[in-house]
Design an enzyme around this catalytic site. Structure first.
Site, PDB file in Angstrom:
ATOM      1  N   SER A 166       0.839  -1.197   0.000  1.00  0.00           N
ATOM      2  CA  SER A 166       0.000   0.000   0.000  1.00  0.00           C
ATOM      3  C   SER A 166       0.878   1.252   0.000  1.00  0.00           C
ATOM      4  CB  SER A 166      -0.946  -0.045   1.203  1.00  0.00           C
ATOM      5  OG  SER A 166      -1.936   0.943   1.112  1.00  0.00           O
TER       6      SER A 166
ATOM      7  N   ASP B 170      -5.579  -2.785  -3.237  1.00  0.00           N
ATOM      8  CA  ASP B 170      -4.614  -2.557  -2.152  1.00  0.00           C
ATOM      9  C   ASP B 170      -3.948  -3.843  -1.664  1.00  0.00           C
ATOM     10  OD1 ASP B 170      -3.306  -1.754   0.157  1.00  0.00           O
ATOM     11  OD2 ASP B 170      -4.917  -0.417   0.780  1.00  0.00           O
TER      12      ASP B 170
END
Length: 695
Positions: A60, A307
């Site tokens: 991320s 993500d």
């Protein structure tokens, strides 16, 4: 050649708090640069050993920071930006621009922002892909890739082949079948990753690379290609690299999913970050026959990805297996033996939410609401990999996480107290840093300060360690001015441990503690107007593109208009107070300095307790709160809550003034004065007021 301590950097996911990780790396690379500069000065004697960067892994926001790090190390240096407090705001502008200047909910001076509509305008016939305008991330990626001039010489402290791993969540998945006696067991892997190598960024000799070197590589990158003209074919792998980093940070629903390229052989030849990775070579993807026939070994295909932190938010294992890839090389953990280690940068020191007694409920909405956090927390549970980082006797695993001290003069003497909320970007589940550049700048500077403290106080090995014994063999390299202050000098001289990375040059100048940032309600008002505008456009576009049939589409559009007409103010109020409640809790709202009724400042611990209570009163979940409900929510005693409420009620004109009404059976209920229910609701709709009544 000098002996070296090899380093792997594992960067956790953090949403907007990636600004903290960027600040940590900004100072770490500054310290390493200053050490190498000092080596070149003939009149300077410095420790003779080395510390070298071998691998970075990120999820991320951590993936974006790791990706920018490789570019920052290749880009020409820019002048250090000084603050008015004798410190440096940044050493590597790529970090600062990517994490502080560019990402914002509301951009300054017409700058593209997350609440814009460029993504909708660019694809007028497509359904929206995200709540926020994710085209800003592409702008940031392009800005990071823009390198002018000539690349800097390769750095001695970086491996000649630097490995970078970035996790992604592959929504299609990769099918596998494991053979058992009597049959095969089918599985689907969604925790995916990309693996890049950067050749020539550093000069430290490459080892055998038994794990990472045998692992399938997405692409081999050459820093020289960063300086090719825009649109040049040499830049295509770097562009794909930047898009993979953006995909790793594509928070589901909030930010748009991304297509990440792959090939069949990339999955066939990849190695598993497991202790038995050599025994897992026969486990290959079980692709459908039609899929293999269509793509073959080398033809690229794309996977829809979100993500990487959803499944693997702490990609520690890639650093671990890259550093300890030789079965003959057992991890040396002791401080007097360790010769390599992983530094984990984790910007969120606050633990996951622990639900109170009775939560979640057993009803369907409660279970659905608790299910995703439960699955996410479970896949992030890695006790075997991470717990050793907290052990002070282990010299191969380290942790950098936010630490902030507050000066407290309320009792007549100066004392420093650890803050309950060390980072400014932690509000609103980590998205709060995008509310203001002040929050991101604070965390960037805190990351620099914490890294300096980490290098001087924590990142140490025993004096007897072979690497440091050689590095500090010259008494002149033991001088106390390698430390930043008197406390450091004492530690340097008598603790029996020596710093792995000495602080020299600009890195020896103390990084000042950044001022705690706050924003005003006017900024929140602008944010809410922009947010409502964005949500209206997203909803209208979704109806237009996703609802079939003219009559059905008209009905859905009319329903949306009616909802906005009747509930728009209510939604606005709910969003406003949800944001304000978190700002109040963390002391990030201007005008909310708390005092006793006689005007005295509160001790830090008492201030934090008051803010917990006031934040609960500001939360839009209830119209008013009982003492028992507040005590339960804040984990305080009822008498403590009563004292806080009484003190706040006695301060007219303050924004935290408390108002009360008599509830059923004469029991009082409380609200902020500015949130008190209207006279009409109190008089005629009293029975519909929502007041917590815990059993």
């Amino acid at each position: 050649m000098a002996q070296a301590y090899q380093i792997g950097l594992s960067l956790s996911g953090a949403i907007s708090a990636g600004a903290y990780s960027a600040g940590v790396l900004d100072f770490l690379f500054e310290a390493l640069d200053e050490w190498e500069t000092a080596r070149l000065k003939a009149e300077t004697v410095v420790p003779a050993h080395a510390a070298t960067l071998a691998v970075m892994s990120g999820a991320s926001a951590g993936a974006i920071t790791a990706a920018v790090a490789a570019i920052a190390l290749a880009a020409p240096p820019e002048p250090l930006l000084r603050t008015g407090r004798a410190g440096y705001e940044y050493r590597f502008r790529k970090f600062y621009r990517t994490w502080v200047e560019l990402p914002a909910m509301v951009g300054e001076n017409g700058q593209p922002d997350l609440l814009g509509t460029r993504d909708l305008d660019a694809a007028p016939r497509e359904s929206p892909r995200s709540v926020l305008d994710s085209s800003v991330l592409d702008t940031i990626a392009d800005d990071a890739l823009a390198c002018a001039g000539n690349r800097v010489p390769a750095r001695p402290y970086v491996s000649a082949r630097l490995h970078l791993y970035m996790t992604i969540s592959n929504l299609r998945g990769v099918p596998y079948k494991v053979p058992f006696t009597g049959g095969k067991y089918s599985m689907m892997m969604h925790g995916d990753r990309v693996h890049y190598t950067v050749e020539g960024l550093g000069t430290w000799p490459i080892g055998e690379d038994l794990f990472a070197g045998k692992d399938a590589t997405t692409a081999e990158l050459d820093p020289v290609d960063l300086f090719a003209p825009p649109g040049a074919d040499e830049r295509k792998d770097w562009i794909a690299y930047s898009r993979a980093a953006v995909a790793s940070a594509a928070f589901p629903i909030g930010l748009a999913p991304r297509n990440v390229g792959g090939r069949l052989k990339d999955y066939r030849d990849r190695k598993w970050p497991q202790p038995e990775w050599r025994q897992l070579t026969d486990i290959k993807p079980d692709w459908p026959e039609w899929w293999e026939a269509e793509f073959g070994e080398d033809r690229p295909f794309v996977n829809a990805c979100v993500d990487g932190g959803v499944i693997d938010n702490d990609p520690f294992e890639y650093c671990y297996h890259t550093l300890w890839d030789d079965p003959a090389h057992v991890e040396k953990m002791a401080m007097n033996q360790a010769d390599r280690g992983v530094i984990m940068v984790a910007p969120f020191p606050e633990p996951p939410l622990f639900l109170p007694v009775g939560k979640p409920g057993l009803d369907i909405p409660s279970i659905l609401g608790a299910l995703f956090p439960a699955l996410q927390n479970q896949v992030r549970f890695k006790p075997n990999a991470l717990l050793l980082a907290w052990n002070d006797t282990v010299g191969s695993r380290f942790l950098i996480s936010p630490q902030r001290l507050i000066e407290d003069r309320s009792r007549g003497t100066l004392r420093q107290v650890k803050s309950l909320y060390p980072i400014a970007c932690g509000l609103l589940g980590g998205f709060g840093g995008f509310l203001s550049w002040k929050f991101r700048n604070h965390d960037f500077q805190l990351g620099r300060r914490n890294c300096q403290r980490f290098l001087s106080h924590t990142f140490r090995l025993a004096r007897e360690n072979e690497i440091l014994a050689e590095g500090y063999h010259d008494p002149a390299s033991m001088r106390s001015d390698l430390a930043t202050d008197a406390t450091d000098r004492k530690l340097f001289e008598i603790s029996g441990e020596l710093p792995i990375i000495p602080l020299l040059g600009s890195a020896a100048i103390e990084v000042p503690a950044p001022d705690w940032p706050r924003i005003g309600e006017a900024e929140i008002a602008v944010l809410l107007r922009r947010l409502q505008r964005r949500l209206r456009k997203v909803a209208a576009r979704f109806i237009r593109q996703s609802v079939t049939g003219a009559i059905t589409r008209w009905a859905a559009g009319f329903g949306l208009w009616l909802l906005l007409l009747l509930g728009g103010r209510r939604v606005h109020s709910y969003l406003r107070w949800s944001i304000l409640a978190d700002l109040i809790r963390r002391d990030q709202l201007e005008g909310w300095a708390l005092t006793t009724p006689d005007g005295a400042a509160l001790p830090v611990e008492q201030d934090e307790e008051w803010r917990l209570v006031l934040a609960e009163l500001a939360s839009p979940g209830f119209d008013a709160r009982s003492v028992e409900g507040l005590a339960k929510a804040c984990h305080l005693e009822p008498d403590e809550v009563r004292a806080i409420l009484a003190a706040c009620a006695a301060q007219p004109g303050r924004p935290y003034r408390v108002w009360s009404l008599k509830w059923r059976e004469g029991v009082p209920a409380y609200a902020l004065y500015t949130r008190r229910p209207s006279w009409f609701r109190r008089t005629f709709l009293r029975r519909f007021l929502k007041v917590d009544r815990p059993a």
